[in-house]
Design a protein around this motif. Structure first.
Motif, PDB file in Angstrom:
ATOM      1  N   ARG A 122      74.138   8.281  13.443  1.00 12.54           N
ATOM      2  CA  ARG A 122      74.473   6.864  13.418  1.00 12.54           C
ATOM      3  C   ARG A 122      75.623   6.642  12.438  1.00 12.54           C
ATOM      4  O   ARG A 122      75.799   7.400  11.475  1.00 12.54           O
ATOM      5  CB  ARG A 122      73.285   6.020  12.925  1.00 12.54           C
ATOM      6  N   THR A 123      76.374   5.589  12.652  1.00 10.80           N
ATOM      7  CA  THR A 123      77.346   5.202  11.639  1.00 10.80           C
ATOM      8  C   THR A 123      76.597   4.735  10.396  1.00 10.80           C
ATOM      9  O   THR A 123      75.428   4.337  10.467  1.00 10.80           O
ATOM     10  CB  THR A 123      78.264   4.076  12.138  1.00 10.80           C
TER      11      THR A 123
ATOM     12  N   SER B 106      80.064  10.302  10.523  1.00  5.26           N
ATOM     13  CA  SER B 106      80.431  10.103   9.123  1.00  5.26           C
ATOM     14  C   SER B 106      81.865   9.614   8.995  1.00  5.26           C
ATOM     15  O   SER B 106      82.709   9.872   9.857  1.00  5.26           O
ATOM     16  CB  SER B 106      80.272  11.419   8.350  1.00  5.26           C
ATOM     17  N   GLY B 107      82.115   8.936   7.875  1.00  2.54           N
ATOM     18  CA  GLY B 107      83.481   8.575   7.534  1.00  2.54           C
ATOM     19  C   GLY B 107      83.819   9.053   6.135  1.00  2.54           C
ATOM     20  O   GLY B 107      84.818   8.648   5.549  1.00  2.54           O
TER      21      GLY B 107
ATOM     22  N   SER C  54      83.397   7.826  12.336  1.00  3.28           N
ATOM     23  CA  SER C  54      82.812   6.489  12.445  1.00  3.28           C
ATOM     24  C   SER C  54      83.877   5.397  12.494  1.00  3.28           C
ATOM     25  O   SER C  54      83.616   4.300  12.997  1.00  3.28           O
ATOM     26  CB  SER C  54      81.868   6.233  11.268  1.00  3.28           C
ATOM     27  N   ARG C  55      85.067   5.707  11.990  1.00  6.58           N
ATOM     28  CA  ARG C  55      86.133   4.704  11.973  1.00  6.58           C
ATOM     29  C   ARG C  55      86.783   4.515  13.352  1.00  6.58           C
ATOM     30  O   ARG C  55      87.534   3.576  13.559  1.00  6.58           O
ATOM     31  CB  ARG C  55      87.215   5.114  10.972  1.00  6.58           C
TER      32      ARG C  55
ATOM     33  N   ASN D 183      80.622   1.878  18.924  1.00  5.94           N
ATOM     34  CA  ASN D 183      79.224   2.274  19.059  1.00  5.94           C
ATOM     35  C   ASN D 183      79.056   3.726  18.636  1.00  5.94           C
ATOM     36  O   ASN D 183      79.664   4.626  19.210  1.00  5.94           O
ATOM     37  CB  ASN D 183      78.770   2.125  20.516  1.00  5.94           C
ATOM     38  N   GLY D 184      78.228   3.959  17.619  1.00  6.11           N
ATOM     39  CA  GLY D 184      77.959   5.318  17.189  1.00  6.11           C
ATOM     40  C   GLY D 184      76.879   5.970  18.031  1.00  6.11           C
ATOM     41  O   GLY D 184      76.310   5.362  18.943  1.00  6.11           O
TER      42      GLY D 184
END
Length: 250
Positions: free
Chosen positions: A65-66, A131-132, A156-157, A161-162
């Motif tokens: 998930r983000t 991940s970011g 994530s950037r 939708n993650g």
């Protein structure tokens, strides 16, 4: 290991008569790096600072998930309301600080061998991570030189939708210029496996933490390996299996 049944099941379930691997869409945390224990502890500490206790093993199930989506889920459960934009920003920043202050994590054993095989087989590698965090993203060129071009990374950037939504892998296919029937996903978490499966790619699950193999199968993994080392060792047989299957159709 004989992959004939897994390959034929994938072809049948996706109404395909051909699969030619041209791109590998690869997760980062828990797949390329042994980083999930640190992430789980960082999530625990960050949430403890706002008075919320969370289970260590549970955080492995949220992998993919983000950060914003994970914070929103935890806040809804703890306080019965969605997280504000400010909370998602500030709490994720704090979680990132905690993780970055931990001792550096090591590349996952077997990851380099897997990537080298893909390169040798001329299968393009695309990073697909929820991940970011720059602490690991900035190490990719050093730890895995020449594998992930800067424009071959989905973080994530880059998505709305993650995972478990298939968008991250669909974006990766767009970057690679491939279709689902030309793409292999490598994931270690149920949410990532589900996203890969929903994207239509052939999806490999790898158990690298407390999540059992059966959870990866239930999420849609076409093949499950017990470690990244096993994955790297068996990959040539899998890819050769696709080639053999295609020749049998001809």
């Amino acid at each position: 290991m004989n992959f004939t049944k897994a390959i034929q099941d994938y072809l049948t379930s996706n109404n395909l008569i051909r699969f030619t691997p041209r791109a590998a869409l690869i997760d980062m945390d828990g797949t390329l790096y042994d980083s999930m224990p640190g992430h789980a502890r960082a999530w625990q500490q960050m949430m403890a600072e706002i008075g919320v206790a969370i289970d260590y093993d549970e955080m492995f199930l949220h992998e993919g998930r983000t950060g914003a989506a994970t914070i929103d889920l935890l806040m809804r459960r703890a306080f019965g309301r969605p997280a504000s934009d400010e909370e998602m920003r500030d709490l994720y920043r704090r979680k990132t600080e905690i993780f970055a202050a931990m001792p550096p994590v090591s590349p996952m054993p077997g990851a380099a061998e897997m990537l080298n095989f893909f390169r040798m087989a001329e299968i393009k590698c695309v990073l697909v991570t929820g991940s970011g965090q720059s602490s690991l993203l900035n190490r990719l060129d050093t730890d895995f030189p020449g594998i992930f071009d800067r424009d071959m990374r989905v973080t994530s950037r880059d998505v709305v939708n993650g995972k478990p939504h298939p968008e991250p892998f669909i974006r990766a296919m767009e970057k690679a210029g491939t279709k689902s029937y030309e793409s292999i996903v490598v994931e270690n978490a149920p949410l990532g496996v589900e996203a890969g499966h929903r994207s239509g790619a052939f999806t490999i699950g790898v158990t690298t933490g407390p999540v059992p193999a059966e959870a990866l199968r239930e999420a849609g993994a076409d093949v499950v390996f017990g470690s990244m080392t096993e994955c790297a060792a068996e990959l040539p047989l899998l890819v050769y299996g696709f080639i053999t299957t295609m020749n049998n159709y001809n």
